[in-house]
Design an enzyme around this catalytic site. Structure first.
Site, PDB file in Angstrom:
ATOM      1  CD  GLU A 135     -18.081  -2.237 -14.299  1.00  0.00           C
ATOM      2  OE1 GLU A 135     -19.106  -1.766 -13.772  1.00  0.00           O
ATOM      3  OE2 GLU A 135     -17.051  -2.514 -13.658  1.00  0.00           O
ATOM      4  CB  ALA A 159     -12.977  -7.482  -6.520  1.00  0.00           C
ATOM      5  CG  ASP A 202     -17.129  -7.859  -9.131  1.00  0.00           C
ATOM      6  OD1 ASP A 202     -18.168  -8.492  -9.402  1.00  0.00           O
ATOM      7  OD2 ASP A 202     -17.133  -6.798  -8.469  1.00  0.00           O
ATOM      8  NE  ARG A 247     -14.783   2.310  -8.594  1.00  0.00           N
ATOM      9  CZ  ARG A 247     -15.330   1.805  -7.496  1.00  0.00           C
ATOM     10  NH1 ARG A 247     -15.256   0.494  -7.273  1.00  0.00           N
ATOM     11  NH2 ARG A 247     -15.941   2.579  -6.623  1.00  0.00           N
ATOM     12  CG  HIS A 297     -18.963  -3.245 -10.266  1.00  0.00           C
ATOM     13  ND1 HIS A 297     -18.502  -2.119 -10.879  1.00  0.00           N
ATOM     14  CD2 HIS A 297     -18.568  -3.133  -8.965  1.00  0.00           C
ATOM     15  CE1 HIS A 297     -17.852  -1.350 -10.014  1.00  0.00           C
ATOM     16  NE2 HIS A 297     -17.879  -1.959  -8.848  1.00  0.00           N
ATOM     17  CB  ILE A 298     -22.344  -8.461  -7.789  1.00  0.00           C
ATOM     18  CG1 ILE A 298     -21.684  -9.732  -8.347  1.00  0.00           C
ATOM     19  CG2 ILE A 298     -23.372  -7.908  -8.772  1.00  0.00           C
ATOM     20  CD1 ILE A 298     -22.629 -10.910  -8.476  1.00  0.00           C
ATOM     21  CB  ALA A 299     -16.856  -7.868  -5.459  1.00  0.00           C
ATOM     22  CG  ASP A 333      -2.055   1.020   1.091  1.00  0.00           C
ATOM     23  OD1 ASP A 333      -1.759   2.199   0.791  1.00  0.00           O
ATOM     24  OD2 ASP A 333      -3.226   0.645   1.280  1.00  0.00           O
TER      25      ASP A 333
END
Length: 318
Positions: free
Chosen positions: A266, A235, A261, A237, A293-295, A178
């Site tokens: 989209e 999962a 995902d 963007r 896109h339902i994660a 990160d």
């Protein structure tokens, strides 16, 4: 949750579909909700000057044009993870606080990632289809275990850290990078450099927001930096990964399998000819698992996101 009393029964405009629990939650803390999920963009512009709060989900881009009449607006909240739909610079210039409910769907995202990996590793999608066709192929569907795999996670915020917990429970070694955090190693993940991930990862999972820095991060050059052939999970963007690079990686073997995902575009009915060609090649591959896109999109997270929004709104007025 203690009740607060915003001045003058502050009104909040809600311009996307939200779980119905949001309405009584807002009323409980002293706000007047105006739920208009079907409202058009120009209508928002015309009436936004009457509200102290704006809540969006995914359909509404908040830019300078949308905020030109927002003279009373104190906050913009996004019911979901990430604030890439909101122009933070313009909002800051107008003294508007911006926040998202990142904490609300972290469990849903983490479980979804694990689910997609298990489907891919155990050939469940292929085997299910074959059995339905009357084929009973055991050796051909021999799978792989997550135990002992090294997973590189990029982005160790809410979703990344929650995913690491579940991967660690499966016996994975988790390396996390990160750019904006230090000292976050814990029992689930080891703080690492990108080079560590390039050198060791068997699986790559993205948990980063869409920014100028992350836009099209995953390119052929990026993928070829990995010492091992990898499984790829996105999962976060869709625009973070160049889809052509994913296809190229699958064709070359650098990507052994992909869990997607999210996609660069989209709106499948509006793909460009090039995007359509890439997508049609991907959907033919048994090495790719898709979801729309339902994660973070569970029944539980739908309510939990509202709870997080309410907590953050309330803190602004305490």
């Amino acid at each position: 949750m203690d009740t607060i009393k915003p001045d003058n029964q502050s009104s909040v405009l809600i311009v996307d579909e939200m779980h119905v629990s949001l309405i009584p939650m807002l009323e409980k803390i002293g706000f007047t909700p105006d739920y208009q999920p079907k409202i058009k963009r120009q209508e928002i512009i015309d009436i936004l000057g009457n509200y102290e709060g704006l809540l969006i989900r995914s359909k509404t881009k908040v830019d300078e044009e949308l905020l030109k009449n927002a003279h009373q607006l104190k906050f913009i909240g996004r019911a979901g993870a990430g604030i890439d739909l909101i122009d933070e610079v313009v909002a800051a210039e107008k003294g508007i606080t911006v926040f998202a409910a990142n904490e609300g769907n972290r469990v849903a995202v983490a479980e979804h990632v694990i689910g997609m990996l298990l489907v891919l590793f155990n050939n469940l999608q292929i085997a299910d289809r074959q059995v339905r066709e009357g084929k009973w192929l055991r050796e051909e569907n021999r799978g792989y275990e997550l135990l002992g795999k090294t997973v590189g996670i990029i982005g160790y915020g809410n979703n990344g850290s929650e995913t690491a917990k579940r991967l660690a429970a499966f016996g994975c070694k988790v390396l996390a990078y990160d750019k904006y955090k230090v000292g976050f190693s814990d029992e689930c993940a080891t703080e690492s450099t990108m080079q560590d991930i390039f050198d060791q990862a068997d699986i790559l999972s993205l948990h980063i927001p869409l920014t100028k820095e992350t836009f099209q991060l995953v390119t052929p050059e990026f993928l070829n930096s990995f010492a091992n052939d990898i499984y790829f999970v996105n999962a976060s963007r869709g625009e973070v990964a160049v889809l052509d690079a994913v296809l190229e990686g699958l064709n070359s073997g650098k990507i052994k399998g992909a869990c997607l995902d999210v996609l660069e575009n989209e709106k499948l009915s509006q793909l460009t000819p090039v995007q359509k060609d890439i997508f049609e090649q991907l959907i033919k591959s048994d090495k790719v698992i898709f979801s729309p896109h339902i994660a973070g999109w569970t029944h539980e997270s739908y309510v939990r996101i509202n709870e997080v929004l309410i907590e953050k709104i309330q803190k602004l007025f305490i």
